[in-house]
Enzyme design. Structure first.
Site, PDB file in Angstrom:
ATOM      1  N   ASN A 117      69.668  63.796  18.908  1.00  0.00           N
ATOM      2  CA  ASN A 117      69.031  62.514  19.141  1.00  0.00           C
ATOM      3  C   ASN A 117      67.719  62.708  19.891  1.00  0.00           C
ATOM      4  O   ASN A 117      67.578  63.619  20.702  1.00  0.00           O
ATOM      5  CB  ASN A 117      69.972  61.562  19.899  1.00  0.00           C
ATOM      6  CG  ASN A 117      69.785  61.624  21.406  1.00  0.00           C
ATOM      7  OD1 ASN A 117      68.855  61.028  21.969  1.00  0.00           O
ATOM      8  ND2 ASN A 117      70.660  62.380  22.076  1.00  0.00           N
ATOM      9  N   LEU A 119      66.270  59.594  21.111  1.00  0.00           N
ATOM     10  CA  LEU A 119      66.176  58.163  21.339  1.00  0.00           C
ATOM     11  C   LEU A 119      65.077  57.824  22.330  1.00  0.00           C
ATOM     12  O   LEU A 119      64.313  56.884  22.131  1.00  0.00           O
ATOM     13  CB  LEU A 119      67.518  57.621  21.821  1.00  0.00           C
ATOM     14  CG  LEU A 119      68.645  57.659  20.772  1.00  0.00           C
ATOM     15  CD1 LEU A 119      69.996  57.443  21.439  1.00  0.00           C
ATOM     16  CD2 LEU A 119      68.417  56.612  19.709  1.00  0.00           C
ATOM     17  N   PHE A 121      65.357  57.083  25.905  1.00  0.00           N
ATOM     18  CA  PHE A 121      65.642  56.041  26.904  1.00  0.00           C
ATOM     19  C   PHE A 121      65.286  54.648  26.378  1.00  0.00           C
ATOM     20  O   PHE A 121      64.677  53.829  27.072  1.00  0.00           O
ATOM     21  CB  PHE A 121      64.881  56.292  28.213  1.00  0.00           C
ATOM     22  CG  PHE A 121      65.362  57.460  29.034  1.00  0.00           C
ATOM     23  CD1 PHE A 121      66.522  58.139  28.731  1.00  0.00           C
ATOM     24  CD2 PHE A 121      64.628  57.881  30.136  1.00  0.00           C
ATOM     25  CE1 PHE A 121      66.959  59.218  29.501  1.00  0.00           C
ATOM     26  CE2 PHE A 121      65.051  58.950  30.920  1.00  0.00           C
ATOM     27  CZ  PHE A 121      66.219  59.632  30.590  1.00  0.00           C
ATOM     28  N   ASN A 181      69.162  60.813  36.177  1.00  0.00           N
ATOM     29  CA  ASN A 181      69.000  61.605  34.956  1.00  0.00           C
ATOM     30  C   ASN A 181      67.620  62.262  34.968  1.00  0.00           C
ATOM     31  O   ASN A 181      66.608  61.600  34.750  1.00  0.00           O
ATOM     32  CB  ASN A 181      69.168  60.706  33.731  1.00  0.00           C
ATOM     33  CG  ASN A 181      69.166  61.493  32.429  1.00  0.00           C
ATOM     34  OD1 ASN A 181      68.851  62.687  32.403  1.00  0.00           O
ATOM     35  ND2 ASN A 181      69.513  60.832  31.343  1.00  0.00           N
ATOM     36  N   SER A 184      67.074  64.645  30.406  1.00  0.00           N
ATOM     37  CA  SER A 184      66.878  64.304  29.000  1.00  0.00           C
ATOM     38  C   SER A 184      65.696  65.078  28.447  1.00  0.00           C
ATOM     39  O   SER A 184      64.638  65.141  29.080  1.00  0.00           O
ATOM     40  CB  SER A 184      66.612  62.802  28.842  1.00  0.00           C
ATOM     41  OG  SER A 184      66.207  62.524  27.519  1.00  0.00           O
ATOM     42  N   ASN A 186      64.030  64.125  25.904  1.00  0.00           N
ATOM     43  CA  ASN A 186      63.304  63.194  25.043  1.00  0.00           C
ATOM     44  C   ASN A 186      62.276  62.350  25.772  1.00  0.00           C
ATOM     45  O   ASN A 186      61.686  61.448  25.183  1.00  0.00           O
ATOM     46  CB  ASN A 186      64.299  62.290  24.312  1.00  0.00           C
ATOM     47  CG  ASN A 186      65.249  63.094  23.440  1.00  0.00           C
ATOM     48  OD1 ASN A 186      64.828  64.024  22.767  1.00  0.00           O
ATOM     49  ND2 ASN A 186      66.523  62.754  23.485  1.00  0.00           N
ATOM     50  N   THR A 187      62.061  62.611  27.057  1.00  0.00           N
ATOM     51  CA  THR A 187      60.982  61.996  27.826  1.00  0.00           C
ATOM     52  C   THR A 187      60.083  63.124  28.302  1.00  0.00           C
ATOM     53  O   THR A 187      60.553  64.062  28.966  1.00  0.00           O
ATOM     54  CB  THR A 187      61.522  61.195  29.018  1.00  0.00           C
ATOM     55  OG1 THR A 187      62.323  60.105  28.519  1.00  0.00           O
ATOM     56  CG2 THR A 187      60.399  60.642  29.874  1.00  0.00           C
ATOM     57  N   LYS A 226      72.240  64.553  36.995  1.00  0.00           N
ATOM     58  CA  LYS A 226      72.619  65.112  35.698  1.00  0.00           C
ATOM     59  C   LYS A 226      71.602  66.155  35.285  1.00  0.00           C
ATOM     60  O   LYS A 226      70.394  65.883  35.249  1.00  0.00           O
ATOM     61  CB  LYS A 226      72.701  64.006  34.648  1.00  0.00           C
ATOM     62  CG  LYS A 226      73.278  64.490  33.309  1.00  0.00           C
ATOM     63  CD  LYS A 226      73.630  63.314  32.421  1.00  0.00           C
ATOM     64  CE  LYS A 226      74.359  63.772  31.153  1.00  0.00           C
ATOM     65  NZ  LYS A 226      74.787  62.619  30.323  1.00  0.00           N
ATOM     66  N   ASN A 255      73.616  67.768  30.151  1.00  0.00           N
ATOM     67  CA  ASN A 255      72.985  66.938  29.136  1.00  0.00           C
ATOM     68  C   ASN A 255      72.926  67.703  27.811  1.00  0.00           C
ATOM     69  O   ASN A 255      73.595  68.727  27.646  1.00  0.00           O
ATOM     70  CB  ASN A 255      71.581  66.532  29.618  1.00  0.00           C
ATOM     71  CG  ASN A 255      71.156  65.157  29.137  1.00  0.00           C
ATOM     72  OD1 ASN A 255      71.360  64.804  27.977  1.00  0.00           O
ATOM     73  ND2 ASN A 255      70.560  64.382  30.024  1.00  0.00           N
ATOM     74  N   GLY A 277      77.461  67.836  21.273  1.00  0.00           N
ATOM     75  CA  GLY A 277      78.653  68.217  20.532  1.00  0.00           C
ATOM     76  C   GLY A 277      79.076  69.637  20.852  1.00  0.00           C
ATOM     77  O   GLY A 277      78.563  70.264  21.782  1.00  0.00           O
TER      78      GLY A 277
END
Length: 346
Positions: A117, A119, A121, A181, A184, A186-187, A226, A255, A277
């Site tokens: 992903n 996404l 946030f 967090n 991630s 994705n930022t 995290k 994460n 996963g």
């Protein structure tokens, strides 16, 4: 075992025929509808055995929790909690609403029971998030609720602490614990907050803000951080030292990963974003074990990443975790995974 646990296996092929994000939103919507209807609520309720556990001084019905990310806006807390979780974590929420990254941004890798992903946030912002949390009854019924905070994508990384302080102040009265967090992928540049002076600077400000909020609200809310699975042992050691130095109560490991080694050659394997996963399981175990070695027996560690069976939940605990969280495993296994993990840890 509830009707829903069996029904999910029948519904999964149809859900997997949809785009991953569309299927995610549809599943949450249908779960909420079933929970809201008094005639069907009893059909979805999971009733795992009680396996008392403690994290960060909080008493849990069982040590199996929902990981942040599945319910970013805190809109489905009660429905998700009814599946049998001992604790529920929602978010990540940012101070201001943001749409996240362009779609498509979530991809299944069924051969590995994995997801990618990016996404970013995507959420409705702090005000809407807090309103949703206030409407939920999960805490009133004895459930433990974690609220996960992050920074807006357009906030310069040098000013990231201001977003986290806003988030902490906003969620503090409504949380059993707050998760910061900083992992991630994705930022942009977010993971740089895990290292060196950046981590110390952020945690120092959060400690001071938490002390102020503790005095204001006359209660101490535990703080967790995290972290990523893509850390070298020395980086994990530095994080562990910083957590202890700045009075943090817990750590969530881990994460999603940027590594693609375990999924090379599979469709979508080269999509940008975080991989979750089973490919994350061993990476997570290594970080958990290193954290436990560095932090000692009394520090709370929540293990997350790649749990698709009760056996893997048990391996997280054996590595040094006090509790576990599920996310991607729910998408592939459905709600039955919750009870399986609780029983494995009983």
């Amino acid at each position: 075992m509830s009707f829903l646990f069996n029904a999910y296996a029948l519904a999964r092929p149809a859900l997997f025929a949809l785009d991953a994000e569309t299927a995610h939103e549809l599943t949450l919507r249908k779960l909420q509808q079933a929970y809201d209807c008094t005639l069907t609520r009893g059909l979805i309720a999971g009733d795992p055995p009680r396996v008392p556990a403690t994290i960060m001084g909080l008493a849990l019905r069982n040590p199996v929790g929902l990981a942040a990310g599945l319910d970013k806006n805190g809109a489905h807390i009660d429905a998700l909690g009814s599946l049998g979780f001992g604790f529920v974590e929602v978010g990540t929420v940012t101070p201001r609403p943001q749409p996240g990254n362009p779609k498509p941004r979530m991809f299944r890798l069924p051969r590995s029971q994995a997801l990618i992903n990016r996404l970013g946030f995507n959420n409705q912002g702090l005000a809407a998030f807090v309103a949703n949390v206030q409407r939920s009854q999960w805490r009133a019924g004895g459930g433990i609720l974690g609220l996960n905070i992050g920074k807006n994508a357009d906030t310069p990384i040098e000013q990231a602490a201001s977003d986290y302080l806003l988030g902490l102040e906003g969620v503090y009265p409504h949380a059993d614990y707050v998760t910061v967090n900083i992992s991630s992928p994705n930022t942009a540049n977010l993971r740089s907050l895990q290292g060196g002076d950046e981590l110390d600077g952020l945690l120092a400000q959060l400690r001071d803000k938490r002390r102020e909020l503790e005095d204001r609200h006359d209660r101490r809310v535990p703080l967790a951080v995290k972290i990523a699975p893509d850390l070298q042992p020395g980086q994990v050691d530095h994080i562990a030292q910083a957590l202890a130095r700045w009075d943090v109560d817990g750590v969530i490991a881990t994460n999603t990963t940027l590594s693609r080694q375990a999924v090379q050659g599979q469709p979508h394997a080269q999509e940008q974003g975080g991989l979750s996963g089973p490919p994350v399981h061993e990476l997570s175990l290594a970080v958990i074990a290193r954290l436990r070695q560095q932090l000692g027996a009394g520090f709370s560690i929540i293990g997350v990443g790649g749990i698709v069976s009760g056996r893997q939940a048990r391996e997280k605990i054996e590595a040094g975790a006090d509790a576990v969280q599920l996310y991607t495993g729910l998408i592939y296994r459905g709600p039955a995974l919750v009870q399986e993990c609780v029983r494995a840890l009983g």
